[in-house]
Design a protein around this motif. Structure first.
Motif, PDB file in Angstrom:
ATOM      1  N   GLN A 134      -9.296   4.321 -17.619  1.00 31.83           N
ATOM      2  CA  GLN A 134      -8.814   5.040 -18.790  1.00 31.83           C
ATOM      3  C   GLN A 134      -9.018   6.534 -18.612  1.00 31.83           C
ATOM      4  N   TYR A 141      -3.815   9.677 -24.252  1.00 35.54           N
ATOM      5  CA  TYR A 141      -4.693   8.788 -23.493  1.00 35.54           C
ATOM      6  C   TYR A 141      -3.871   7.904 -22.575  1.00 35.54           C
ATOM      7  N   TYR A 162      -4.319   4.074 -21.048  1.00 37.14           N
ATOM      8  CA  TYR A 162      -5.063   2.813 -20.994  1.00 37.14           C
ATOM      9  C   TYR A 162      -4.076   1.704 -21.262  1.00 37.14           C
ATOM     10  N   GLY A 187      -4.580  -1.375 -22.242  1.00 36.64           N
ATOM     11  CA  GLY A 187      -4.910  -2.291 -23.333  1.00 36.64           C
ATOM     12  C   GLY A 187      -4.872  -1.613 -24.687  1.00 36.64           C
ATOM     13  N   SER A 188      -5.636  -2.155 -25.619  1.00 35.57           N
ATOM     14  CA  SER A 188      -5.716  -1.588 -26.971  1.00 35.57           C
ATOM     15  C   SER A 188      -7.037  -0.841 -27.123  1.00 35.57           C
ATOM     16  N   PRO A 189      -6.987   0.468 -27.128  1.00 38.16           N
ATOM     17  CA  PRO A 189      -8.237   1.230 -27.193  1.00 38.16           C
ATOM     18  C   PRO A 189      -8.705   1.484 -28.618  1.00 38.16           C
ATOM     19  N   GLU A 190      -9.948   1.881 -28.711  1.00 37.47           N
ATOM     20  CA  GLU A 190     -10.476   2.429 -29.950  1.00 37.47           C
ATOM     21  C   GLU A 190     -10.507   3.934 -29.749  1.00 37.47           C
ATOM     22  N   LEU A 206     -12.253   7.793 -26.282  1.00 36.35           N
ATOM     23  CA  LEU A 206     -11.669   6.458 -26.231  1.00 36.35           C
ATOM     24  C   LEU A 206     -12.736   5.457 -25.820  1.00 36.35           C
ATOM     25  N   SER A 207     -12.680   4.288 -26.432  1.00 33.87           N
ATOM     26  CA  SER A 207     -13.602   3.217 -26.060  1.00 33.87           C
ATOM     27  C   SER A 207     -12.794   1.962 -25.795  1.00 33.87           C
ATOM     28  N   THR A 208     -13.144   1.243 -24.743  1.00 34.67           N
ATOM     29  CA  THR A 208     -12.363   0.057 -24.398  1.00 34.67           C
ATOM     30  C   THR A 208     -13.202  -1.185 -24.165  1.00 34.67           C
ATOM     31  N   HIS A 209     -14.463  -1.034 -23.958  1.00 34.55           N
ATOM     32  CA  HIS A 209     -15.299  -2.168 -23.584  1.00 34.55           C
ATOM     33  C   HIS A 209     -15.945  -2.827 -24.791  1.00 34.55           C
ATOM     34  N   SER A 255     -17.402  -1.525 -29.589  1.00 32.51           N
ATOM     35  CA  SER A 255     -16.515  -0.436 -29.188  1.00 32.51           C
ATOM     36  C   SER A 255     -15.956   0.340 -30.377  1.00 32.51           C
TER      37      SER A 255
END
Lengths: 109, 114
Positions: free
Chosen positions: A2, A25, A27, A29-32, A89-92, B99
């Motif tokens: 990301q 951004y 990424y 997938g679907s990020p926060e 951004l957070s993905t995990h 998250s």
């Protein structure tokens, strides 16, 4: 992997003018998405997050998945908005944040 | 509630030495993350601890390590210090480290390597 991009390192506006801080951004997938702010001589703090869909201190941000953007907007800037703004951004499943480079916003009187 | 507390606030070390930084999270928070902030690289994730276990790790060499205690307090250790390790090290805590949870940051420890 990301990545978060904030294209403007510096942004200067006059009091009462609209302001938009850009964040893009990458990424798959679907990020926060989050906006963090650091006022002078203060610690980094959360401004808002996309999941809340709320307005904080007059700021709003909409997640646009098609354009992979999360721009921060305020219709009428105030001098007290002058600060460093970071998009993150957070993905995990954990809380790892990937930060952009930051935008230093200056609101002139 | 008291915020995230980091000690010490400032440190000066020389190359080759090692250093330990400490972070006390907000009471009740179980996740602690560490970040390195430099003018050139910005904010970079080092690692995250949850319930005394490292759950995530960033792209830093093995000289950077950490641990978390049963009271959720965390320490970060850097061995064989290099000039490039000069940075502001930030600690952040969150309730469970999900998250979508906001992270609460400390004031940081400014490490200078001579």
């Amino acid at each position: 992997a990301q990545r978060v991009t904030q294209p403007e390192k510096l942004l200067s506006v006059f009091k009462g003018a609209p302001v938009e801080l850009k964040c893009n951004y990458s990424y798959s997938g679907s990020p926060e998405l989050f906006w963090y702010v650091q006022y002078s001589r203060q610690r980094l703090q959360l401004l808002l997050r996309h999941i809340s869909r709320e307005s904080i201190k007059g700021f709003t941000a909409d997640l646009n998945k098609g354009e992979t953007s999360f721009h921060l907007k305020k219709p009428f800037a105030q001098e007290e908005d002058s600060a460093m703004y970071y998009c993150a951004l957070s993905t995990h499943s954990g809380s790892r944040l990937t930060f952009g480079e930051g935008t230093q916003l200056t609101v002139n009187p | 509630k008291a915020g995230v507390t980091q000690t010490p606030r400032y440190l000066i070390k020389t190359r080759g030495q090692q250093v330990t930084l400490s972070c006390s999270p907000i009471s009740g928070h179980r996740s602690v993350s560490w970040y390195q902030q430099t003018p050139g690289q910005g904010l970079q994730f080092l690692f995250e601890y949850f319930s005394e276990t490292q759950r995530n790790k960033g792209n830093f060499p093995g000289r950077f390590s950490g641990r978390q205690f049963s009271n959720s307090r965390s320490e970060m250790n850097v061995s064989t210090l290099e000039l490039g390790d000069s940075a502001l090290y930030l600690c952040a805590s969150s309730l469970y480290g999900d998250s979508n949870q906001p992270q609460h940051f400390g004031d940081g420890t400014r490490l200078s390597i001579l």
